[in-house]
Scaffold this motif. Structure first.
Motif, short mmCIF file in Angstrom:
data_model
loop_
_atom_site.label_atom_id
_atom_site.label_comp_id
_atom_site.label_asym_id
_atom_site.label_seq_id
_atom_site.Cartn_x
_atom_site.Cartn_y
_atom_site.Cartn_z
N VAL A 62 19.12 -47.09 5.22
CA VAL A 62 18.76 -46.35 6.43
C VAL A 62 17.31 -45.94 6.28
CG1 VAL A 62 19.17 -44.30 7.84
CG2 VAL A 62 21.10 -45.51 6.79
N CYS A 63 16.48 -46.29 7.25
CA CYS A 63 15.05 -46.02 7.18
C CYS A 63 14.65 -45.18 8.38
CB CYS A 63 14.27 -47.33 7.15
SG CYS A 63 12.52 -47.13 6.80
N LEU A 64 14.03 -44.02 8.13
CA LEU A 64 13.73 -43.04 9.17
C LEU A 64 12.27 -42.60 9.14
CD1 LEU A 64 16.73 -40.65 8.40
CD2 LEU A 64 16.72 -42.54 10.03
N THR A 65 11.75 -42.24 10.30
CA THR A 65 10.45 -41.56 10.35
C THR A 65 10.56 -40.38 11.31
OG1 THR A 65 9.46 -42.69 12.27
CG2 THR A 65 9.29 -43.80 10.14
N THR A 66 9.73 -39.37 11.07
CA THR A 66 9.60 -38.27 12.02
C THR A 66 8.16 -37.79 12.00
OG1 THR A 66 10.58 -36.20 12.79
CG2 THR A 66 10.20 -36.40 10.42
N ARG A 67 7.84 -36.80 12.85
CA ARG A 67 6.46 -36.36 13.00
C ARG A 67 6.20 -35.01 12.33
NH1 ARG A 67 5.53 -34.60 17.55
NH2 ARG A 67 7.51 -34.76 18.66
N THR A 68 4.95 -34.79 11.93
CA THR A 68 4.52 -33.50 11.40
C THR A 68 3.69 -32.72 12.40
OG1 THR A 68 2.56 -34.51 10.39
CG2 THR A 68 4.50 -34.27 9.00
N ASN A 69 3.65 -33.18 13.67
CA ASN A 69 2.93 -32.43 14.68
C ASN A 69 3.50 -31.00 14.76
OD1 ASN A 69 3.22 -35.41 15.50
ND2 ASN A 69 1.37 -34.75 16.57
N PRO A 70 2.66 -30.00 15.07
CA PRO A 70 3.16 -28.62 15.15
C PRO A 70 4.37 -28.46 16.06
CG PRO A 70 0.76 -28.63 15.21
CD PRO A 70 1.20 -30.07 15.25
N SER A 71 4.41 -29.22 17.14
CA SER A 71 5.54 -29.11 18.07
C SER A 71 6.85 -29.59 17.47
CB SER A 71 5.25 -29.91 19.35
OG SER A 71 5.09 -31.29 19.04
N ASN A 72 6.78 -30.29 16.31
CA ASN A 72 7.99 -30.88 15.73
C ASN A 72 8.38 -30.25 14.39
OD1 ASN A 72 9.98 -33.01 16.21
ND2 ASN A 72 9.18 -33.98 14.36
#
Length: 263
Positions: free
Chosen positions: A185-195
């Motif tokens: 399972v390969c995932l990405t997410t964001r480090t933007n302040p909103s997230n």
């Protein structure tokens, strides 16, 4: 002739330098993209988010290309390194596949057996036009299960959909359900302040699953962002571990689910 002195009168035309004109046009386009990306990050209602992506679908590829969106390539790089067998033998599920940018990267590395799901009909229409998926399905993960049997896929990817208003953290076990025992399972997410709040909740979810023996982390890649795109336009990839200090990465996880009696 004036006082024996001849005066030459001429007209001169100034034309904007092509490079400056392009810069002005690009600056205007970036302003539009800044507004559009900011709007997408700010929508937390799922129905509104899906409608937004339906409207964005036709322009999505060219917009994210201008922003040098790297998450699909980085996620597929991660998968390629972790996958034990040849890519053409692997059955892959691309969750929240959008317009098919992940499929483009997968095909370039020899992955041919691709299935995709997304909650936006407009995005699926663009993905279908690429002709890279063997099967595409409309599915809103978090509101309904994935349209696949348990233990179907050698690898499951979800790129760019782990944020508020899209896929809830409670849906993560559903990705594990459709992966084969020992699958990836390969995932990405964001480090933007909103997230950031979502990111913390996601890290806690993944940690609980790992502590329960459902899967184990195989690799985590720091991402050097550089100075472009500007921070207000980035999809920063986030470290999916609460203990991490790196600003961003892609994470591959291997399922450790034991085969059941019928598997």
């Amino acid at each position: 002739m004036m006082g024996g002195v001849e005066i030459e009168v001429g007209l001169k035309t100034w034309r904007p330098c092509p490079h400056r004109r392009m810069a002005l046009e690009e600056g205007g386009r970036l302003s539009e993209l800044r507004a559009r990306v900011g709007a997408s990050h700010g929508i937390t209602d799922l129905t509104c988010k899906l409608h937004f992506y339906d409207q964005w679908a036709q322009d999505y590829d060219q917009d994210v290309a201008m922003l040098q969106y790297r998450a699909p390539r980085l996620a597929v790089d991660c998968l390629t390194r972790a996958l034990p067998g040849p890519p053409h033998d692997a059955l892959i599920l691309d969750v929240a596949c959008g317009t098919g940018l992940v499929a483009v990267e997968l095909q370039a590395r020899g992955f041919l057996q691709l299935h995709g799901v997304d909650g936006s009909p407009g995005m699926l229409e663009q993905a279908r036009a690429r002709g890279l998926y063997r099967r595409l399905s409309l599915c809103t993960l978090g509101q309904e299960p994935l349209p696949s049997s348990e233990g179907t896929f050698d690898a499951v990817l979800m790129v760019g959909a782990l944020s508020d208003g899209q896929v809830p953290c409670s849906a993560i076990p559903e990705l594990l359900r459709v992966a084969k025992p020992g699958g990836l399972v390969c995932l990405t997410t964001r480090t933007n302040p909103s997230n950031l709040r979502y990111k913390e909740e996601l890290e806690a979810t993944l940690d609980r699953l790992e502590q329960a023996g459902a899967w184990e982390r195989l690799m985590a890649w720091p991402v050097e962002q550089g100075n472009w795109p500007p921070p207000s336009l980035r999809w920063d990839l986030a470290l999916l571990t609460a203990m991490a200090s790196s600003p961003g990465l892609s994470t591959c996880t291997a399922s450790r689910r034991q085969p059941g009696p019928r598997e």
